[in-house]
Design an enzyme around this catalytic site. Structure first.
Site, PDB file in Angstrom:
ATOM      1  CE  LYS A 293      41.792  54.132 -36.254  1.00  0.00           C
ATOM      2  NZ  LYS A 293      43.118  53.626 -36.865  1.00  0.00           N
TER       3      LYS A 293
ATOM      4  CB  SER B 287      43.687  50.254 -35.500  1.00  0.00           C
ATOM      5  OG  SER B 287      44.227  51.330 -36.022  1.00  0.00           O
TER       6      SER B 287
ATOM      7  CB  SER C  15      45.753  51.418 -38.862  1.00  0.00           C
ATOM      8  OG  SER C  15      45.862  50.322 -37.971  1.00  0.00           O
TER       9      SER C  15
END
Ligand code: GLN
Length: 485
Positions: A53, A131, A155
């Site tokens: 990420k 996210s 997330s």
């Protein structure tokens, strides 16, 4: 150079699914030689392409946290979790798209444009969750073997549920946060996404280590107190408070069917009450923006972050406002305002302090229902025979299936926050929690939904019971595949 079949497949998929926007950057072609020995059969990180990420620092690729304010940032060091993966022979294959700084539930608040889930060309574009939507979708579309995400309030688990992969948030403090860009320090946890529980466990085993560079890393003395419990049959808690009226029927049916299959396989089911859950979401959306507003204050274009162009020589106040106005997206600006307000003298008592109290009530709820005593809390030891306690809780990860991106655009921020209603409680209590995909019976699906649609079922355990949570997730995957056979 001839690459193994699986390596070629990952690379081909990165090309084929570029339009899903799961990656913000991909590794240099020179890295491809690292895949030469890739053996996909083994549950082992060695030689595997792992996506990271974009809020986790890497030296070879930029780390932007999908924010304009960090658009040119390349870290001089690797985050500890990245270093551990590389030491174990994994290949960082790219950085994944996300909601800016981790703030969002659909991976649409990104400087690089929204992540778009589309299982077939005719399907409407849908949310990959957020996210860590880029990480989840990269795994779901086989653009990588596994991925790292971060989970502050859901997330990793929410995107896992929407995209049909496994998403694990370990106990707070087990995985190092050194080199991970902070959103809300007291909640932020590095998480793992993979196509099955075994792959996720293999990554977790490599990352689960004390890091002296991270002051919140759980020290070895406390790690030694965590029990590595093994169970053939689980006492499973069903949180009655999670059976909310807005639960989509397909989700409720998948939850009920999973519980029934677990019962038929010899596990026992027990209703549990977690009454503070109903306030958990509001508490989270006070605490997380408050922490975010102080974390993001440093990105002023002077100390950190890109400076807005064409404003040299202007007073610092103008510079600050313009840099931040241009650098942050709307959702980040909204959170900063909200957080600054709740930390102000006039709001502190009514909001921030109250939210901290609710956080404690949520933790107490969990401590009451789990058989394992929370190793971080001095409490009355419980007996394993206690009739009212459970090993793990099993509930849906999200109240609905992945919504369309059109409907997400039409949602007001508060309705968007509702997606996190089942993931936030475990975050507030720092508990290990995993989302496992469970297929939906055709009868429970609306005719227009694609067949491979899945529901995320969540397992939550006591602090430090990470192995137990992974084992329970494994059991769910097995009963699920047996029922499909
Ligand atoms: N959707 C939640 C938020 O926006 C959770 C995000 C996360 O876990 N990073 O705060």
């Amino acid at each position: 150079m001839s690459l193994p079949k699986h390596a070629q497949q990952y690379l081909a998929n990165q090309f084929k699914y570029a339009h899903l926007n799961a990656f913000v950057s991909l590794a240099e072609p020179s890295k491809l030689a690292s895949y030469a020995n890739l053996k996909i059969e083994r549950h082992d990180v060695k030689d595997k392409p792992i996506a990271i990420k974009d809020n986790i620092c890497t030296t070879d690729l930029k780390t932007t946290a999908s924010s304009g304010i960090l658009k040119d940032f390349t870290s001089p060091y690797d985050a500890t979790v990245v270093k551990l993966l590389r030491d174990a022979g994994a290949v960082v294959c790219g950085k994944t798209n996300m909601d800016e700084f981790g703030m969002g539930s659909h991976s649409t608040h990104s400087n690089s444009g929204a992540v778009k889930m589309q299982r077939c060309a005719t399907e409407e574009e849908r949310s990959a969750g957020g996210s860590s939507g880029g990480s989840a979708l990269a795994v779901a579309s086989a653009q990588c073997w596994a991925a790292l995400g971060t989970d502050t309030g859901g997330s990793v688990r929410l995107p896992a549920a929407y995209t049909g992969v496994v998403g694990f948030k370990p106990s707070y403090g087990l995985l190092s946060r050194w080199g991970v860009i902070a959103y809300a320090n007291s909640l932020d946890t590095v998480g793992i996404l993979g196509k099955d529980v075994e792959d996720v466990r293999a990554v977790f085993d490599k990352l689960n280590a004390y890091d002296p560079q991270d002051p919140t890393s759980l020290p070895p003395s406390t790690r030694a107190r965590l029990q590595n419990k093994k169970k053939a049959f689980f006492r499973i808690g069903i949180p009655l408070d999670y059976n909310i009226s807005t639960l989509q029927p397909a989700v409720r049916q998948a939850w009920t069917r999973t519980l029934k299959e677990l019962y038929e396989s010899g596990h026992s089911l027990h209703p549990v009450h977690l009454p503070a859950t109903q306030h958990a979401l509001s508490a989270y959306y006070i605490l997380a923006p408050a922490e975010a507003s102080s974390n993001l204050a440093k990105y002023d274009g002077v100390r950190y972050g890109s400076r807005a162009e064409g404003i040299d020589g202007t007073p610092e106040s103008v510079l600050f406002a313009k840099t931040r106005g241009q650098g942050f997206g709307l959702e980040a600006q909204r959170r900063i305002l909200l957080g600054t307000f709740t930390l102000s003298a006039q709001a502190m008592d009514n909001y921030f302090i109250q939210a901290q109290k609710i956080r404690r009530l949520v933790q107490n709820d969990f401590n009451r229902v789990f058989t394992t005593v929370n190793p971080l809390v001095d409490d009355m030891p419980k007996s394993d025979e206690d009739e009212n306690t459970v090993d793990v809780i099993v509930c849906p990860t999200a109240p609905t299936l992945a919504p369309s991106l059109t409907s997400v655009k039409e949602q007001d921020p508060i309705s968007t926050y509702m997606n996190d209603v089942f993931t936030v409680p475990a975050s507030l209590a720092g508990l290990p929690s995993i989302s496992v995909p469970v297929r939906i019976a055709r009868d429970d699906l609306a005719a227009e939904q694609p067949l491979e649609e899945t529901v995320g079922i969540q397992v939550i355990g006591q602090y430090g019971d990470d192995d137990l949570v992974l084992a329970a997730a494994d059991v769910i995957s097995r009963v699920e595949s047996m029922s499909q056979a």
